[in-house]
Design an enzyme around this catalytic site. Structure first.
Site, mmCIF file in Angstrom:
data_model
loop_
_atom_site.group_PDB
_atom_site.id
_atom_site.type_symbol
_atom_site.label_atom_id
_atom_site.label_comp_id
_atom_site.label_asym_id
_atom_site.label_seq_id
_atom_site.Cartn_x
_atom_site.Cartn_y
_atom_site.Cartn_z
ATOM 1 N N TRP A 152 24.765 71.230 62.819
ATOM 2 C CA TRP A 152 23.419 70.931 62.118
ATOM 3 C C TRP A 152 22.917 72.291 61.708
ATOM 4 O O TRP A 152 22.187 72.097 60.596
ATOM 5 C CB TRP A 152 22.740 69.740 62.707
ATOM 6 C CG TRP A 152 21.565 69.415 62.234
ATOM 7 C CD1 TRP A 152 20.185 69.087 62.495
ATOM 8 C CD2 TRP A 152 21.396 68.935 60.685
ATOM 9 N NE1 TRP A 152 19.656 68.476 61.566
ATOM 10 C CE2 TRP A 152 20.110 68.418 60.409
ATOM 11 C CE3 TRP A 152 22.495 68.924 59.628
ATOM 12 C CZ2 TRP A 152 19.882 67.878 59.234
ATOM 13 C CZ3 TRP A 152 22.121 68.430 58.209
ATOM 14 C CH2 TRP A 152 20.898 67.999 58.292
ATOM 15 N N GLY A 210 17.075 61.997 57.931
ATOM 16 C CA GLY A 210 17.482 61.285 56.779
ATOM 17 C C GLY A 210 18.893 60.912 57.020
ATOM 18 O O GLY A 210 19.622 61.488 57.991
ATOM 19 N N LYS A 222 18.588 54.586 65.164
ATOM 20 C CA LYS A 222 19.885 54.146 64.524
ATOM 21 C C LYS A 222 21.196 54.613 65.335
ATOM 22 O O LYS A 222 22.270 54.048 64.939
ATOM 23 C CB LYS A 222 19.719 54.575 63.072
ATOM 24 C CG LYS A 222 19.675 56.136 62.794
ATOM 25 C CD LYS A 222 20.980 56.766 62.722
ATOM 26 C CE LYS A 222 20.659 58.090 62.702
ATOM 27 N NZ LYS A 222 21.783 59.268 63.091
ATOM 28 N N GLU A 267 24.097 61.846 70.355
ATOM 29 C CA GLU A 267 22.858 61.460 70.936
ATOM 30 C C GLU A 267 22.555 59.993 71.300
ATOM 31 O O GLU A 267 21.590 59.815 72.118
ATOM 32 C CB GLU A 267 21.557 61.935 70.021
ATOM 33 C CG GLU A 267 21.660 63.550 69.823
ATOM 34 C CD GLU A 267 21.091 64.357 71.047
ATOM 35 O OE1 GLU A 267 20.914 63.712 71.938
ATOM 36 O OE2 GLU A 267 20.988 65.650 70.745
#
Length: 310
Positions: free
Chosen positions: A14, A110, A165, A255
């Protein structure tokens, strides 16, 4: 401004993807990781923007390192970490704000799968802060031909959407791994969203944030892609693999595993109904099989669709 000094903390997938996005928007940056010879203190000197792209478990270590520095209060801190702290149940932005209360904190979250972005595929995201000037500056820094950036002022909701999520992505992977079909997956994701909203509202988020990119958008992206590490965890469990076997082959951190543990802790303390999360928790603890998890969800008490505690 246009010539901001930007520091990215975190040399994983990331962090490097964020660097790629800054290149696309014609912004220079420096990336710091443990393998870099220069100290973090040296690199953040005179910085305008610090972007934290470390895993959840690395957030406190980075903050401890920066805490020994006389950090300029004008420096914007952007947190791009999705997760919850097991000890405090805080989000990353809450941890950053507690450590640096005078610095503007901006959340970036996002439906942003790193491998797709690095292929140059279009994506959109949200930057969120109580400091609108800082959020708009970060928006302008990241916006490019492949990356559309929106702004809102609900950082907790934005953060929780991207965090919660991950648990649902594990459930989605289980659904696909068991080959339960489109109907079942549609039902799962539809019920996942109000579960996320219940948690978010209890923690101070706004409902509408969860219908945006950082909530529903991220839920759809990570629940339907083999690129999602959390999805891979659920899929592997449904195929009979053990969690250690799955993690040994995983590129990076899922995660959602830690988030599940923290969320159960939060739900018990705050009396929040989280039926999907609870079944994933039992599955990760090897207390039930994927098949039993599905059976348990199907056998729950019948309720109205929009009953608040369903």
């Amino acid at each position: 401004m246009g010539n901001e000094k930007i520091i990215i903390i975190g040399g994983g997938a990331w962090g490097n993807t964020i660097g790629y996005l800054l290149n696309r928007s014609n912004h220079q940056y420096q990336l710091w990781s443990r393998s870099v010879k220069d100290s973090l203190a040296t690199m953040v000197k005179d910085a305008d923007i610090i972007i934290s792209a470390v895993s959840m478990k690395g957030v406190k270590d980075v903050i401890t390192t920066l805490g020994s520095i006389d950090l300029n209060p004008d420096i914007i801190i952007v947190t791009a970490t999705k997760g919850l702290d097991l000890e405090t149940t805080y989000t990353p932005s809450q941890i950053w704000h507690k450590a640096f209360p005078h610095n503007p904190i901006v959340v970036l979250s996002g439906p942003n799968l790193a491998k797709e972005i690095q292929r140059g595929l279009p994506a959109a995201t949200v930057v969120s802060s109580k400091n609108s000037t800082s959020a708009e500056l970060v928006q302008s820094v990241f916006a490019s031909d492949i990356f559309r950036v929106y702004v809102n002022d609900d950082p907790i909701g934005t953060e929780l959407g991207g965090t919660l999520k991950n648990v649902m992505a594990i459930a989605s992977g289980v659904c696909d791994g068991l080959e339960l079909g489109t109907n079942a997956k549609a039902a799962l994701l539809t019920r996942a969203l109000p579960e996320m909203i219940r948690v978010g509202v209890k923690l101070g988020a706004r409902v509408e944030t969860f219908f945006g990119l950082s909530g529903l958008g991220d839920l759809l992206a990570t629940s339907d892609s083999h690129l999602s590490r959390n999805y891979q965890v659920g899929f592997g469990l449904a195929k009979g693999k053990t969690l250690p076997e799955i993690l040994a082959q995983l590129e990076g951190t899922a995660e959602g595993i830690n988030t599940t543990n923290v969320l159960i802790k939060l739900a018990q303390k705050q009396h929040i109904s989280v039926p999907i999360t609870y079944q994933i928790y039992l599955l990760l603890q090897e207390k039930i099989t994927p098949e039993i998890a599905v059976k348990n969800l199907m056998a729950r008490e019948l309720k109205e669709e929009f009953y608040f505690d369903n």
